[in-house]
Design a protein around this motif. Structure first.
Motif, PDB file in Angstrom:
ATOM      1  N   LYS A   1      40.097  37.284  36.607  1.00 46.16           N
ATOM      2  CA  LYS A   1      41.751  37.662  36.997  1.00 46.16           C
ATOM      3  C   LYS A   1      41.183  38.907  37.772  1.00 46.16           C
ATOM      4  O   LYS A   1      41.474  39.781  37.274  1.00 46.16           O
ATOM      5  CB  LYS A   1      42.042  37.148  35.710  1.00 46.16           C
ATOM      6  CG  LYS A   1      43.548  37.296  36.132  1.00 46.16           C
ATOM      7  CD  LYS A   1      43.649  35.777  36.669  1.00 46.16           C
ATOM      8  CE  LYS A   1      46.047  36.064  36.794  1.00 46.16           C
ATOM      9  NZ  LYS A   1      46.621  35.399  37.864  1.00 46.16           N
TER      10      LYS A   1
ATOM     11  N   HIS B   1      44.454  41.170  39.603  1.00 46.14           N
ATOM     12  CA  HIS B   1      46.203  41.203  39.369  1.00 46.14           C
ATOM     13  C   HIS B   1      45.801  43.111  39.281  1.00 46.14           C
ATOM     14  O   HIS B   1      45.168  43.741  39.717  1.00 46.14           O
ATOM     15  CB  HIS B   1      45.899  41.283  37.541  1.00 46.14           C
ATOM     16  CG  HIS B   1      45.105  42.061  36.673  1.00 46.14           C
ATOM     17  ND1 HIS B   1      45.555  42.658  35.960  1.00 46.14           N
ATOM     18  CD2 HIS B   1      44.308  41.346  36.424  1.00 46.14           C
ATOM     19  CE1 HIS B   1      44.676  43.835  35.487  1.00 46.14           C
ATOM     20  NE2 HIS B   1      43.746  43.006  35.193  1.00 46.14           N
TER      21      HIS B   1
ATOM     22  N   LYS C   1      44.487  29.160  34.977  1.00 45.54           N
ATOM     23  CA  LYS C   1      45.224  30.675  35.493  1.00 45.54           C
ATOM     24  C   LYS C   1      44.750  31.806  36.094  1.00 45.54           C
ATOM     25  O   LYS C   1      44.432  33.074  36.759  1.00 45.54           O
ATOM     26  CB  LYS C   1      46.057  30.963  35.077  1.00 45.54           C
ATOM     27  CG  LYS C   1      47.419  30.258  34.863  1.00 45.54           C
ATOM     28  CD  LYS C   1      48.010  30.165  35.275  1.00 45.54           C
ATOM     29  CE  LYS C   1      49.095  29.942  35.532  1.00 45.54           C
ATOM     30  NZ  LYS C   1      50.521  29.330  36.462  1.00 45.54           N
ATOM     31  N   TRP C   2      42.854  31.603  35.620  1.00 44.90           N
ATOM     32  CA  TRP C   2      42.404  32.700  36.634  1.00 44.90           C
ATOM     33  C   TRP C   2      42.191  32.074  38.076  1.00 44.90           C
ATOM     34  O   TRP C   2      41.679  31.697  38.581  1.00 44.90           O
ATOM     35  CB  TRP C   2      40.787  32.304  35.053  1.00 44.90           C
ATOM     36  CG  TRP C   2      40.631  32.795  33.518  1.00 44.90           C
ATOM     37  CD1 TRP C   2      41.714  32.514  32.772  1.00 44.90           C
ATOM     38  CD2 TRP C   2      40.317  33.934  33.660  1.00 44.90           C
ATOM     39  NE1 TRP C   2      42.176  32.811  31.784  1.00 44.90           N
ATOM     40  CE2 TRP C   2      41.107  33.924  32.102  1.00 44.90           C
ATOM     41  CE3 TRP C   2      40.111  35.128  33.813  1.00 44.90           C
ATOM     42  CZ2 TRP C   2      41.037  35.566  30.973  1.00 44.90           C
ATOM     43  CZ3 TRP C   2      40.260  36.363  33.247  1.00 44.90           C
ATOM     44  CH2 TRP C   2      40.651  36.281  31.308  1.00 44.90           C
ATOM     45  N   ASP C   3      41.247  33.390  37.495  1.00 45.98           N
ATOM     46  CA  ASP C   3      40.914  33.041  39.545  1.00 45.98           C
ATOM     47  C   ASP C   3      39.779  32.454  39.969  1.00 45.98           C
ATOM     48  O   ASP C   3      39.259  31.814  40.694  1.00 45.98           O
ATOM     49  CB  ASP C   3      40.682  34.430  40.584  1.00 45.98           C
ATOM     50  CG  ASP C   3      41.859  35.713  40.411  1.00 45.98           C
ATOM     51  OD1 ASP C   3      43.023  34.938  40.772  1.00 45.98           O
ATOM     52  OD2 ASP C   3      42.149  36.291  40.474  1.00 45.98           O
TER      53      ASP C   3
ATOM     54  N   TRP D   1      37.027  30.800  36.827  1.00 50.33           N
ATOM     55  CA  TRP D   1      36.230  30.168  35.366  1.00 50.33           C
ATOM     56  C   TRP D   1      34.864  29.869  35.011  1.00 50.33           C
ATOM     57  O   TRP D   1      34.744  29.118  36.758  1.00 50.33           O
ATOM     58  CB  TRP D   1      37.317  28.924  35.552  1.00 50.33           C
ATOM     59  CG  TRP D   1      37.573  28.414  33.850  1.00 50.33           C
ATOM     60  CD1 TRP D   1      36.968  27.635  33.293  1.00 50.33           C
ATOM     61  CD2 TRP D   1      37.685  28.858  32.888  1.00 50.33           C
ATOM     62  NE1 TRP D   1      36.418  27.989  32.181  1.00 50.33           N
ATOM     63  CE2 TRP D   1      37.084  28.670  31.871  1.00 50.33           C
ATOM     64  CE3 TRP D   1      38.308  30.279  32.513  1.00 50.33           C
ATOM     65  CZ2 TRP D   1      38.098  29.133  30.316  1.00 50.33           C
ATOM     66  CZ3 TRP D   1      38.421  30.941  30.805  1.00 50.33           C
ATOM     67  CH2 TRP D   1      38.320  30.496  29.959  1.00 50.33           C
TER      68      TRP D   1
END
Length: 175
Positions: free
Chosen positions: A105, A107, A121-123, A125
Motif C-alpha cells: 500500500k 501512501h 484497498k491495498w494497491d 494484494w
C-alpha cells in the motif's frame, strides 16, 4: 529508503515501533537484580533484525523462527512502512502463515495502521514472493546499487552476531 514503522496485528504482544528520522539504535541491557555482574542476553535484538528482514522480503525456510514456532506466530501479520522519498511511503504486509503472499500500500502520511484495511484497498494484494521482491525493488529505486537488487544491500546491513567474525563476509555466504 528509510524504515518508518513496524507493527503487527497484535499490538499488545508486539509493541509498534516508530523509527526515528536519523539514527536508530537497539540497545538492551538488563542485569540480574541480585547479582549486578550477570548480564542477561536473549532480549530480542536479533529477533527484531529477523522481523525487519522478514518485512523486507527475506525468504524463509523451515529453520526461520516464524516457521519453527508456527504454534506461536501463525496468526501474526507483520507490517513494515518504508519511506521511499519525503512524503512517499509504502507499507509491506506479510503474514507468518502465508509468507509467500505479499501486499503493498502506497501512501503519503507516515505511521499509518493498515491492520484493518480491506483487501480491495491495498494497491497490490497476494503478490507471489518473487514478483513482490521485484515490485519492492522497483519502488525503492536504488539506482546506485544496480544491477543488484536491494536485498544485496539489506543483507549486509541487517547482520547477526556471527556476521561480525569477518566484516566483509556474511556468515550465510561463507563455506
Amino acid at each position: 529508503m528509510k524504515l518508518s514503522h513496524l507493527y503487527t496485528n497484535h499490538p499488545t504482544i508486539f509493541t509498534p515501533i516508530h523509527f526515528r528520522k536519523d539514527l536508530n539504535v537497539v540497545l538492551a541491557r538488563v542485569r540480574h537484580p541480585k547479582d549486578q555482574q550477570k548480564v542477561s542476553h536473549n532480549l530480542g535484538k536479533t529477533l527484531l533484525i529477523d522481523v525487519i528482514d522478514f518485512g523486507l522480503l527475506k525468504g524463509v525456510n523451515r529453520q526461520h523462527f516464524l516457521k519453527k514456532r508456527s504454534d506461536l506466530f501463525a496468526d501474526f501479520v507483520f507490517y513494515l512502512e518504508i519511506q521511499l522519498a519525503p512524503g512517499s511511503y509504502v507499507t509491506v504486509r506479510r503474514s507468518a502463515e502465508e509468507a509467500t503472499k505479499i501486499a503493498f500500500k502506497r501512501h503519503s502520511e507516515p505511521h499509518q495502521d493498515f491492520t484493518a484495511l480491506p483487501e480491495n484497498k491495498w494497491d497490490h494484494w497476494r503478490v507471489a514472493f518473487e514478483k513482490a521482491v521485484e515490485l519492492l525493488d522497483s519502488m525503492l529505486a536504488l539506482a546506485a546499487i544496480k544491477p543488484f537488487s536491494y536485498r544485496k544491500g539489506v543483507s549486509y546491513f541487517l547482520r547477526s552476531q556471527a556476521d561480525y567474525v569477518n566484516v566483509f563476509q556474511l556468515s550465510k555466504y561463507s563455506s
